[in-house]
Motif scaffolding. Sequence first.
Motif, PDB file in Angstrom:
ATOM      1  N   ARG A 321       0.840  -1.205   0.000  1.00 40.45           N
ATOM      2  CA  ARG A 321       0.000   0.000   0.000  1.00 40.45           C
ATOM      3  C   ARG A 321       0.872   1.251   0.000  1.00 40.45           C
ATOM      4  N   PRO A 322       0.333   2.377  -0.482  1.00 37.53           N
ATOM      5  CA  PRO A 322       1.154   3.584  -0.598  1.00 37.53           C
ATOM      6  C   PRO A 322       1.460   4.228   0.745  1.00 37.53           C
ATOM      7  N   VAL A 323       2.663   4.783   0.820  1.00 36.87           N
ATOM      8  CA  VAL A 323       3.096   5.573   1.976  1.00 36.87           C
ATOM      9  C   VAL A 323       3.616   6.902   1.441  1.00 36.87           C
ATOM     10  N   HIS A 324       3.150   8.001   2.035  1.00 37.78           N
ATOM     11  CA  HIS A 324       3.590   9.328   1.587  1.00 37.78           C
ATOM     12  C   HIS A 324       4.021  10.148   2.794  1.00 37.78           C
ATOM     13  N   GLY A 325       5.094  10.903   2.627  1.00 36.96           N
ATOM     14  CA  GLY A 325       5.571  11.776   3.685  1.00 36.96           C
ATOM     15  C   GLY A 325       5.735  13.205   3.211  1.00 36.96           C
ATOM     16  N   HIS A 363      14.948  26.775   4.202  1.00 40.98           N
ATOM     17  CA  HIS A 363      14.179  26.677   2.969  1.00 40.98           C
ATOM     18  C   HIS A 363      12.762  27.134   3.302  1.00 40.98           C
ATOM     19  N   LEU A 364      12.336  28.218   2.701  1.00 42.24           N
ATOM     20  CA  LEU A 364      11.055  28.813   3.071  1.00 42.24           C
ATOM     21  C   LEU A 364      10.386  29.395   1.836  1.00 42.24           C
ATOM     22  N   GLY A 365       9.126  29.056   1.634  1.00 38.56           N
ATOM     23  CA  GLY A 365       8.375  29.704   0.571  1.00 38.56           C
ATOM     24  C   GLY A 365       7.303  28.833  -0.022  1.00 38.56           C
ATOM     25  N   TYR A 366       6.442  29.477  -0.814  1.00 39.59           N
ATOM     26  CA  TYR A 366       5.389  28.760  -1.523  1.00 39.59           C
ATOM     27  C   TYR A 366       5.983  27.888  -2.620  1.00 39.59           C
ATOM     28  N   ARG A 367       5.260  26.828  -2.943  1.00 39.60           N
ATOM     29  CA  ARG A 367       5.699  25.910  -3.988  1.00 39.60           C
ATOM     30  C   ARG A 367       4.527  25.537  -4.906  1.00 39.60           C
ATOM     31  N   ARG A 368       4.837  25.481  -6.209  1.00 40.14           N
ATOM     32  CA  ARG A 368       3.937  24.871  -7.201  1.00 40.14           C
ATOM     33  C   ARG A 368       4.571  23.555  -7.630  1.00 40.14           C
ATOM     34  N   ALA A 369       3.763  22.516  -7.727  1.00 41.61           N
ATOM     35  CA  ALA A 369       4.292  21.213  -8.117  1.00 41.61           C
ATOM     36  C   ALA A 369       3.438  20.607  -9.215  1.00 41.61           C
ATOM     37  N   ASN A 370       4.094  20.137 -10.275  1.00 38.69           N
ATOM     38  CA  ASN A 370       3.444  19.343 -11.314  1.00 38.69           C
ATOM     39  C   ASN A 370       3.922  17.898 -11.131  1.00 38.69           C
ATOM     40  N   LEU A 371       3.018  17.031 -10.711  1.00 41.40           N
ATOM     41  CA  LEU A 371       3.408  15.662 -10.422  1.00 41.40           C
ATOM     42  C   LEU A 371       3.799  14.921 -11.701  1.00 41.40           C
ATOM     43  N   THR A 372       4.962  14.308 -11.671  1.00 39.61           N
ATOM     44  CA  THR A 372       5.401  13.476 -12.801  1.00 39.61           C
ATOM     45  C   THR A 372       5.054  12.010 -12.558  1.00 39.61           C
ATOM     46  N   ALA A 373       4.553  11.710 -11.367  1.00 40.80           N
ATOM     47  CA  ALA A 373       4.107  10.367 -11.004  1.00 40.80           C
ATOM     48  C   ALA A 373       2.985  10.526  -9.983  1.00 40.80           C
ATOM     49  N   PRO A 374       2.143   9.532  -9.803  1.00 42.13           N
ATOM     50  CA  PRO A 374       1.054   9.679  -8.833  1.00 42.13           C
ATOM     51  C   PRO A 374       1.548   9.638  -7.393  1.00 42.13           C
ATOM     52  N   MET A 375       0.801  10.256  -6.515  1.00 40.46           N
ATOM     53  CA  MET A 375       0.972  10.145  -5.073  1.00 40.46           C
ATOM     54  C   MET A 375      -0.418   9.885  -4.489  1.00 40.46           C
ATOM     55  N   PRO A 376      -0.529   9.428  -3.267  1.00 35.95           N
ATOM     56  CA  PRO A 376      -1.848   9.117  -2.717  1.00 35.95           C
ATOM     57  C   PRO A 376      -2.829  10.277  -2.838  1.00 35.95           C
ATOM     58  N   ALA A 400      13.824   8.526  -8.152  1.00 41.25           N
ATOM     59  CA  ALA A 400      13.166   9.307  -9.205  1.00 41.25           C
ATOM     60  C   ALA A 400      12.392  10.474  -8.609  1.00 41.25           C
ATOM     61  N   ALA A 401      12.420  11.609  -9.294  1.00 38.09           N
ATOM     62  CA  ALA A 401      11.699  12.793  -8.827  1.00 38.09           C
ATOM     63  C   ALA A 401      10.200  12.546  -8.856  1.00 38.09           C
ATOM     64  N   LEU A 402       9.510  13.071  -7.861  1.00 43.62           N
ATOM     65  CA  LEU A 402       8.052  12.945  -7.813  1.00 43.62           C
ATOM     66  C   LEU A 402       7.376  14.048  -8.617  1.00 43.62           C
ATOM     67  N   GLY A 417      11.014  16.301  -4.312  1.00 46.73           N
ATOM     68  CA  GLY A 417      10.407  15.099  -3.779  1.00 46.73           C
ATOM     69  C   GLY A 417      10.934  13.886  -4.528  1.00 46.73           C
ATOM     70  N   SER A 418      10.585  12.695  -4.084  1.00 45.56           N
ATOM     71  CA  SER A 418      11.048  11.494  -4.769  1.00 45.56           C
ATOM     72  C   SER A 418      10.096  10.337  -4.539  1.00 45.56           C
ATOM     73  N   ARG A 419      10.314   9.260  -5.276  1.00 47.43           N
ATOM     74  CA  ARG A 419       9.426   8.102  -5.217  1.00 47.43           C
ATOM     75  C   ARG A 419      10.239   6.834  -5.468  1.00 47.43           C
ATOM     76  N   ARG A 420       9.785   5.773  -4.852  1.00 47.74           N
ATOM     77  CA  ARG A 420      10.367   4.462  -5.070  1.00 47.74           C
ATOM     78  C   ARG A 420       9.288   3.437  -4.719  1.00 47.74           C
ATOM     79  N   GLY A 421       8.888   2.652  -5.677  1.00 47.01           N
ATOM     80  CA  GLY A 421       7.814   1.693  -5.436  1.00 47.01           C
ATOM     81  C   GLY A 421       6.541   2.409  -5.017  1.00 47.01           C
TER      82      GLY A 421
END
Length: 435
Positions: A321-325, A363-376, A400-402, A417-421
């Motif tokens: 099952r997926p785990v996200h942090g 490290h401080l500030g707003y972020r925009r993210a375009n997901l290159t892979a799914p997250m929960p 791999a970058a998320l 961010g990153s992802r593995r399995g």
Amino acid sequence: MTPGLLISAPASGTGKTTLTLGLLAALRAQGVCVQPFKNGPDYIDPAFHAAASGRASVNLDGWAMGKAMLAGLIHAGADADLVIAEGSMGLFDGVAVPGAHGTGASADLAALTGWPVVLVLDVSGQAQSAGAVALGFARMRPEVQIAGVVANRVASPRHEAMVREGLAAAGIACLGCLPRNPEIELPERHLGLVQAEENPDLARILDAAGAFVARHLDLNAIRAAAGPTRLPLTPPLPITPPGQRIALARDAAFSFVYPHQLQGWRAAGAEILPFSPLADEGPDTAADCCWLPGGYPELHAGVLAAATKFRAGLCAFAETRPVHGECGGYMAMGAGLVAADGSRHEMAGLLGLETSFAKRRMHLGYRRANLTAPMPGQPAGARLMGHEFHYASILAQPDAALAEVTDATGAAVAETGSRRGRASGTFFHLIAEAL
């Protein structure tokens, strides 16, 4: 419509939070039902608001949230007698490039809602000049109304008289003057205030702050200064939960969860199953996803490294099952964490991430993210709005970058961010889906 006020100031460190908590506690003691809010992406203040008011406080973020989302979240306070929103930084301070609905400045929220501003001025180094400061703020943006000033850190009755004279000459109402009071100061550390749940003296501090504010401010004038909420209220926008049954890490090391996210998950029918990594607990095996929020893993790195049941349970969970942090949770999912003293502590190892606090870098500030892979809860290609605030340095991020991540100006950042399995993580805290 519930009337509201926004508590703001010329800068951070002026006394906004102390005044907000004192007002919440004082009005609650009078039987007034007050709905608190926090402008901006602060992770910590809402828990203090909740303790003082008895009601959940929610972040309102004009950069990351659109007008419909803001209206839906403000709808939560429609049954209250009064809204009190605490601002962030200085009243007009925001990012250079507007986001979903403004720059994130407190003034944007005041203009959108129609809530008049109670301006907190630190007058420790001035007297009549406080009137000139207040007048400048009152004239900066005509659509932002200054209800009056609370003078903070007043030295003496003579000092108070001069401050009041300057405000009267400027035509600005003085709503009260607060002398210094070390008994109601809240302890701080590198990411802000020590968390509400970690302060055993919080109840006493809140009672003292409420009594202090009631003694020195005109509470009737403050309530009378509130303005009706002119933003049409709508039902909250739906928020996609990361799963149907969510194992949520929740203790002193993992506590930075935006209240509106939890409310949205529950409103969508999700069940939240909390567990404590610091108590060496693993995620509930009945859950279908696991979420590790941000927090302070660096303060508890040794305990987390020794929490073998937590680490084994998390790794077993991630096999199916997926785990996200997020931020601190992301670091705890990595291979290792170097504490401030230079000692390395083994983390869960779901990802190859290595981080260090030995050489702190903010490290401080707003972020925009375009997901290159799914997250929960989010598919590949989703566009997300978030916020990053930590002092960790990346030693290695081999997976791999998320996502493709940029700051508020559109500049790329290295914290992709990153992802593995089935494991994924980000340094930013998710606030909302992009419009």
